[in-house]
Design an enzyme around this catalytic site. Structure first.
Site, short mmCIF file in Angstrom:
data_model
loop_
_atom_site.label_atom_id
_atom_site.label_comp_id
_atom_site.label_asym_id
_atom_site.label_seq_id
_atom_site.Cartn_x
_atom_site.Cartn_y
_atom_site.Cartn_z
N HIS A 1 1.96 0.70 -13.08
CA HIS A 1 2.74 -0.48 -13.46
C HIS A 1 4.23 -0.10 -13.43
O HIS A 1 4.59 0.96 -13.95
CB HIS A 1 2.33 -0.96 -14.85
CG HIS A 1 3.02 -2.21 -15.26
ND1 HIS A 1 2.69 -3.45 -14.74
CD2 HIS A 1 4.08 -2.42 -16.09
CE1 HIS A 1 3.50 -4.36 -15.25
NE2 HIS A 1 4.35 -3.77 -16.07
N GLY B 1 0.78 -1.24 0.00
CA GLY B 1 0.00 0.00 0.00
C GLY B 1 0.81 1.28 0.00
O GLY B 1 0.30 2.33 0.38
C1 GRF Z 1 3.93 -1.34 -7.32
O1 GRF Z 1 5.21 -1.67 -7.78
C2 GRF Z 1 3.00 -1.14 -8.48
O2 GRF Z 1 3.61 -0.59 -9.60
C3 GRF Z 1 2.54 -2.55 -8.78
O3 GRF Z 1 2.41 -3.15 -7.52
C4 GRF Z 1 3.28 -2.51 -6.59
C5 GRF Z 1 2.44 -2.04 -5.45
O4 GRF Z 1 3.20 -1.47 -4.40
N1 GRF Z 1 1.33 -2.54 -9.55
P1 GRF Z 1 2.48 -0.79 -3.17
O5 GRF Z 1 1.52 -1.83 -2.58
O6 GRF Z 1 1.74 0.42 -3.67
O7 GRF Z 1 3.57 -0.45 -2.22
#
Ligand code: GRF
Length: 200
Positions: A110, A12
């Site tokens: 992404h 998150g």
């Molecule tokens: C991030 O690297 C995002 O790009 C991918 O999943 C990860 C989520 O990280 N879709 P977080 O939970 O927001 O720290």
């Protein structure tokens, strides 16, 4: 006020970046009206609860089908009059029906410069491919995997000493900036022409 829902499955950190930006006014005239996780034990969901958000654990395993799980999500979003759905590490595919319901109102982040390296382990794919520039992309979600119209991208140089973990950590810092910028911009209005997005 633009009403935002965050969907996550894990850590998150992107949610927290958006939370900080809404709170500090970097994303003006917006509020986070729901934080939803399909994983009951997601750290991001606990953090959302600590911060006092309306948090819902909608565990997909409790539903007989994808359709029923998404029907519950749509019900929650409808009840909260959600304008934009922000996928922030949400690790489940959304059906065409769901995407169509929120056409151009679902954002995803992404960790690659799309269209390079869609799918899982984008940072490891970048290292394996030997690219010299990597980065992240915030895009509108359509029926394809990581393929919708692009809102914001930020780049990161790949260093000789990088492995996928060190690269992912540097990309993550850019993700937080890129997601905030994208949410601020879409809240200000935009139009989509084919694959191109133009902000007001
Ligand atoms: C991030 O690297 C995002 O790009 C991918 O999943 C990860 C989520 O990280 N879709 P977080 O939970 O927001 O720290």
């Amino acid at each position: 006020m633009t009403r935002l829902a965050v969907m996550l499955s894990g850590r998150g950190s992107n949610f927290l970046a958006i939370h900080d930006a809404v709170r500090s006014g970097r994303i003006p005239a917006a509020e986070i009206v729901a934080v939803i996780s399909n994983k009951p034990d997601a750290p991001g969901l606990s953090r959302g609860r600590e911060l006092g958000y309306d948090c819902c654990d909608v565990d997909h395993r409790q539903f007989a089908s994808r359709e029923e799980h998404e029907a519950e999500l749509l019900r929650l979003f409808g009840e909260r009059k959600v304008d934009f759905v922000l996928l922030a590490g949400y690790m489940r595919l959304l059906s065409p029906r769901f995407v169509n319901h929120f056409r151009h109102r679902i954002l995803n982040i992404h960790p690659s410069l799309l269209p390079a390296f869609p799918g899982v382990d984008a940072q490891a794919q970048a290292i394996a491919h030997g690219v010299k520039v990597a980065g992240c992309t915030v895009h509108l979600v359509d029926e394809s995997l990581d393929g919708g119209p692009i809102l914001v991208q930020r780049s990161v140089n790949v260093l000789d000493e990088d492995d996928s973990d060190s690269l992912a950590a540097r990309i993550l810092e850019e993700e937080h900036e890129a997601y905030v910028e994208a949410v601020r911009k879409v809240c200000g209005g935009f139009r989509v022409e084919g694959r191109r997005v133009f902000f007001d």
